[in-house]
Write an enzyme that holds these catalytic residues in place. Structure first.
Site, PDB file in Angstrom:
ATOM      1  N   GLY A   7       0.828  -1.202   0.000  1.00  0.00           N
ATOM      2  CA  GLY A   7       0.000   0.000   0.000  1.00  0.00           C
ATOM      3  C   GLY A   7       0.861   1.249   0.000  1.00  0.00           C
ATOM      4  N   GLY A   9      -0.255   4.448   0.063  1.00  0.00           N
ATOM      5  CA  GLY A   9      -0.999   5.627   0.488  1.00  0.00           C
ATOM      6  C   GLY A   9      -0.285   6.334   1.623  1.00  0.00           C
ATOM      7  N   SER A  10      -0.997   7.216   2.310  1.00  0.00           N
ATOM      8  CA  SER A  10      -0.384   8.025   3.373  1.00  0.00           C
ATOM      9  C   SER A  10       0.142   7.164   4.513  1.00  0.00           C
ATOM     10  CB  SER A  10      -1.387   9.048   3.903  1.00  0.00           C
ATOM     11  OG  SER A  10      -2.563   8.417   4.382  1.00  0.00           O
ATOM     12  N   ALA A 128      -1.154  11.418   8.938  1.00  0.00           N
ATOM     13  CA  ALA A 128      -0.315  11.398   7.738  1.00  0.00           C
ATOM     14  C   ALA A 128      -1.086  11.992   6.576  1.00  0.00           C
ATOM     15  CB  ALA A 128       0.121   9.977   7.402  1.00  0.00           C
ATOM     16  N   LYS A 183     -11.001   3.012  18.504  1.00  0.00           N
ATOM     17  CA  LYS A 183     -10.620   3.699  17.268  1.00  0.00           C
ATOM     18  C   LYS A 183     -11.792   3.721  16.293  1.00  0.00           C
ATOM     19  CE  LYS A 183      -7.898   5.469  14.054  1.00  0.00           C
ATOM     20  NZ  LYS A 183      -6.955   4.628  13.295  1.00  0.00           N
ATOM     21  N   ASN A 191     -15.138  10.731  10.840  1.00  0.00           N
ATOM     22  CA  ASN A 191     -14.994  10.577   9.391  1.00  0.00           C
ATOM     23  C   ASN A 191     -16.249  10.904   8.588  1.00  0.00           C
ATOM     24  OD1 ASN A 191     -12.479   9.716  10.242  1.00  0.00           O
ATOM     25  ND2 ASN A 191     -12.403   7.974   8.858  1.00  0.00           N
ATOM     26  N   GLU A 262     -14.422   4.401   3.143  1.00  0.00           N
ATOM     27  CA  GLU A 262     -14.469   3.254   4.047  1.00  0.00           C
ATOM     28  C   GLU A 262     -15.728   3.286   4.914  1.00  0.00           C
ATOM     29  OE1 GLU A 262     -10.109   1.869   5.207  1.00  0.00           O
ATOM     30  OE2 GLU A 262     -10.353   4.010   5.598  1.00  0.00           O
TER      31      GLU A 262
END
Length: 301
Positions: A7, A9-10, A128, A183, A191, A262
């Site tokens: 992956g 990504g960030s 990130a 989390k 989100n 997501e």
């Protein structure tokens, strides 16, 4: 130490930069061959506190992934909806390396438990921001909480300590499921709302109506996930918003970039848990439907 990170990504680039900084040989597996070529040529550029540092990595595109025997440890830093595709590929390759899952949400728990490999979960609380194929900014210094799920527990503390010494804090958690739930609740509150209102994390706290919805979402998630002693979760959500006030959530960035979000792995998971226990979750259902609608309008447009 041969660290493979699937992956680009960030999350993957941030971890790759610090693993390289800590002396590991890092291979990043990317979705696009152009990114792999750029990473091999330039390495990862890490921006932290206005200071840029360069860190060499190897890289290959996912389509060329054919061998993992050299891996000491494999990190899955892809979106939750991409996990099954990656695991299908890994299952065909011979490797005894432990696999560390770094996804938001909890849908992938059932996939983890089907593996014969040693499995860990990592709950990433570092901020990130991916600025290009080769550049990532460390926007918020937190920790990566690691939990052992199954298989032989390996002596990896030396690697976690190295990462921590070089600025990427890692904390080993025995109660990893409770940490994942906590989390998930934060993600289920922050989100979807940042994606719907198109605001940074800290801006959620500036509107009383939005704060009221945040409280309702957190209460529903606590009930659906059957979290005991959830009194500290609301103050934690406030703290996260304040500590990451200038950050854009991953869901907002997905909406902005026209990518799949997501929401299924986050709010969708909570709704399915609610159905199991016959619990009505009107606020979670509402934001889930609205994000799905927004997602469709952007990806179809």
């Amino acid at each position: 130490m041969n660290v493979w990170i699937i992956g680009g990504g960030s999350v993957g680039l941030l971890l790759a930069s610090y693993a390289s900084k800590a002396g590991a040989h890092v291979t990043v597996v990317t979705n696009r061959k152009e990114q792999a070529e750029a990473l091999r040529k330039e390495g990862v550029s890490l921006l932290r506190n206005s200071i840029t540092s360069l860190h060499p990595v190897d890289a290959i595109p996912f389509e060329n992934l054919s061998v993992l025997q050299t891996a000491t440890i494999i990190f899955l830093a892809v979106k939750e909806h991409q996990v099954k595709r990656v695991l299908d590929k890994i299952s065909k390759l011979k490797t005894n390396a432990p696999i560390v899952f770094l996804q938001n949400g909890m849908n992938h728990i059932s996939l983890m438990q089907q593996l014969r490999s040693t499995v860990y979960v990592g709950i990433v609380e570092h901020g990130a921001l991916k600025q290009s194929d080769v550049k990532v900014e460390h926007t918020g210094v937190g920790s990566m909480k690691i939990g052992h799920v199954q298989g032989k527990e390996l002596e990896l503390q030396f690697f976690w300590d190295k990462l921590s010494r070089f600025g990427y804090s890692v904390v080993v958690e025995n109660k990893w499921l409770e940490v994942m739930k906590k989390k998930l609740i934060v993600n289920a509150v922050v989100n979807p709302l940042t994606a719907l209102y198109e605001v940074k994390n800290g801006e959620l706290l500036c509107d009383e109506m939005v704060v009221s919805i945040m409280k309702k979402l957190s209460q529903e998630a606590i009930i659906a996930l059957q979290v005991k002693d959830g009194e500290d979760i609301w103050p934690y959500i406030i703290q996260v918003c304040q500590n990451t006030k200038e950050n854009k959530s991953s869901m907002l960035r997905d909406i902005e970039n026209g990518n799949q979000t997501e929401i299924e792995a986050i709010s969708g998971y909570i709704l399915r848990e609610g159905q199991k226990h016959k619990i009505n979750l009107p606020y979670t259902r509402d934001v889930y439907n609205k994000v799905k609608q927004k997602e469709r309008s952007i990806t179809d447009g």
